[in-house]
Design a protein around this motif. Structure first.
Motif, short mmCIF file in Angstrom:
data_model
loop_
_atom_site.label_atom_id
_atom_site.label_comp_id
_atom_site.label_asym_id
_atom_site.label_seq_id
_atom_site.Cartn_x
_atom_site.Cartn_y
_atom_site.Cartn_z
N LEU A 3 23.24 30.44 85.78
CA LEU A 3 21.87 30.49 84.76
C LEU A 3 21.74 29.58 86.41
N ARG A 4 20.33 30.22 86.13
CA ARG A 4 19.18 29.89 87.11
C ARG A 4 18.16 28.93 86.57
N VAL A 5 17.85 27.71 86.89
CA VAL A 5 16.76 26.78 86.41
C VAL A 5 15.57 27.15 87.58
N HIS A 6 14.15 27.60 86.97
CA HIS A 6 13.32 27.23 87.64
C HIS A 6 12.03 26.44 86.70
N VAL A 7 11.96 24.81 87.68
CA VAL A 7 11.32 23.55 86.70
C VAL A 7 9.92 23.64 87.72
N LEU A 8 8.67 23.81 86.79
CA LEU A 8 7.73 23.22 87.65
C LEU A 8 7.17 21.41 86.70
N ASP A 9 7.15 21.19 87.62
CA ASP A 9 6.85 19.29 87.71
C ASP A 9 5.21 19.30 87.28
N THR A 10 4.43 18.05 86.88
CA THR A 10 2.93 18.34 86.60
C THR A 10 2.88 16.74 86.29
N PRO A 11 1.80 17.01 86.97
CA PRO A 11 0.91 15.10 87.35
C PRO A 11 0.69 14.96 85.17
N GLY A 12 1.17 13.93 85.76
CA GLY A 12 1.19 13.27 84.02
C GLY A 12 -0.67 13.07 83.88
N TYR A 13 -0.96 12.76 82.16
CA TYR A 13 -1.73 12.05 81.52
C TYR A 13 -1.55 11.49 80.95
N VAL B 207 -2.62 22.20 86.56
CA VAL B 207 -2.03 23.44 85.95
C VAL B 207 -1.40 24.62 85.92
N LYS B 208 -2.62 24.75 84.88
CA LYS B 208 -2.96 26.53 84.88
C LYS B 208 -3.27 27.24 86.84
N THR B 209 -3.12 26.41 87.23
CA THR B 209 -3.62 27.71 88.47
C THR B 209 -1.95 27.63 89.29
N ALA B 210 -0.88 26.17 88.90
CA ALA B 210 0.68 26.43 89.24
C ALA B 210 1.11 27.01 88.42
N LEU B 211 1.29 27.37 87.33
CA LEU B 211 1.33 28.24 85.96
C LEU B 211 0.65 30.17 86.03
N ASP B 212 0.08 29.49 86.79
CA ASP B 212 -0.77 31.05 87.51
C ASP B 212 0.45 31.42 88.51
N GLN B 213 0.50 30.52 89.39
CA GLN B 213 1.49 31.39 90.45
C GLN B 213 2.85 31.09 90.84
N HIS B 214 3.20 30.45 89.76
CA HIS B 214 5.18 30.46 89.54
C HIS B 214 5.56 31.26 88.76
N PHE B 215 4.82 31.25 87.34
CA PHE B 215 5.24 32.05 86.44
C PHE B 215 4.10 33.09 85.73
N ASP C 204 3.96 36.38 86.41
CA ASP C 204 4.77 37.52 86.05
C ASP C 204 6.57 37.65 84.97
N LYS C 205 6.66 36.63 85.19
CA LYS C 205 8.02 36.28 84.25
C LYS C 205 7.48 35.63 83.19
N GLY C 206 6.76 34.88 82.99
CA GLY C 206 6.53 34.06 81.62
C GLY C 206 7.30 32.69 81.66
N LEU C 207 6.54 32.24 80.93
CA LEU C 207 7.11 30.54 80.73
C LEU C 207 8.13 30.57 79.81
N HIS C 208 9.26 30.18 79.98
CA HIS C 208 10.12 30.18 78.20
C HIS C 208 9.99 29.16 77.37
N LEU C 209 9.94 27.51 77.82
CA LEU C 209 9.83 26.62 77.42
C LEU C 209 9.44 25.50 78.72
N ALA C 210 8.22 25.32 77.80
CA ALA C 210 7.06 23.60 78.01
C ALA C 210 8.04 22.35 78.01
N LEU C 211 8.64 21.49 78.49
CA LEU C 211 9.69 20.58 77.69
C LEU C 211 8.90 19.25 77.97
N LEU C 212 8.13 18.60 76.71
CA LEU C 212 6.92 17.52 76.54
C LEU C 212 8.22 15.98 76.60
N VAL C 213 7.68 14.94 77.99
CA VAL C 213 8.65 14.86 77.79
C VAL C 213 8.33 13.34 76.91
#
Length: 216
Positions: free
Chosen positions: A68-78, A92-100, A102-111
């Motif tokens: 398993l390979r895990v890619h994680v995008l950490d973001t500023p809080g609100y 966050v939108k800019t970073a999603l576009d940059q990193h995901f 082409d491959k899409g996002l599997h899951l957003a983890l709401l902490v």
């Protein structure tokens, strides 16, 4: 994304300041890529992207163990101590576009912090942000992580008792994401010990979606 030998999953961390996002991200990656410490102001001011090494012992396919390979995008809080809501969303939108993109996002983890009540206004703000980032199917691609559960245990609550006493706001949120939630402590050594368990639960959620991704 699947191939013959391994699986890559793309995860987005979202949550309020000091909720434990970055600590969770470090645990998932098995690293210290993300800055995580107690602070009177927001620690994360920009998005950070991390990749894990190959992780074994998590998942199998057709009787064979996969890496398993895990890619994680950490973001500023609100809400953020120095960024407006609009700035956080755009970052966050800019970073999603940059990193995901082409491959899409599997899951957003709401902490969310389990030791703090989830108020209706905060929940409404959270849902609005998820809709802006993920679109109308956000519920299918979101899981809730309840952190700082050591404080809940110290107060004498089991997980079942906690949910029985939880606010309608939290229970409605958990129901809306099809009860995709995980209780985790926020202590670094505990997160490290439970890394495999957490990743297996995340993989269960992704399997429920048949490994689909949400387009960015």
């Amino acid at each position: 994304m699947l191939d013959d030998n391994d699986i890559t999953i793309n995860l987005l961390l979202l949550g309020r300041t000091q909720s434990g996002k970055s600590a969770l991200g470090n645990s998932l990656l098995g690293s210290s890529d993300f800055d995580s410490h107690l602070s009177p102001s927001s620690v994360t001011t920009s998005c950070s992207f991390g990749r894990s090494c190959r992780i074994t012992g998590i998942t199998r396919r057709n009787g064979c163990e996969l890496s398993l390979r895990v890619h994680v995008l950490d973001t500023p809080g609100y809400s953020h101590s120095s960024l407006s809501k609009e700035q956080v969303v755009q970052t966050v939108k800019t970073a999603l576009d940059q990193h995901f993109r082409d491959k899409g996002l599997h899951l957003a983890l709401l902490v969310l912090r389990a030791d703090l009540p989830l108020c209706k206004d905060e929940n409404d703000h959270t849902i609005q942000m998820l809709q802006e980032l993920l679109g109308p199917t956000w519920k299918n691609f979101t899981a809730v992580f309840l952190t700082h559960t050591d404080k809940v245990e110290e107060a004498g609550f089991s997980e079942e008792e906690y949910l029985h006493a939880a606010s309608d706001t939290l229970l409605t949120l958990l129901s809306s994401v099809q009860h995709k939630y995980i209780f985790v402590e926020n202590k670094a050594h505990t997160l490290k010990q439970k890394r495999v368990t957490i990743l297996r639960k995340i993989m269960d959620f992704i399997r429920q979606n048949s490994y689909q991704v949400t387009s960015i």
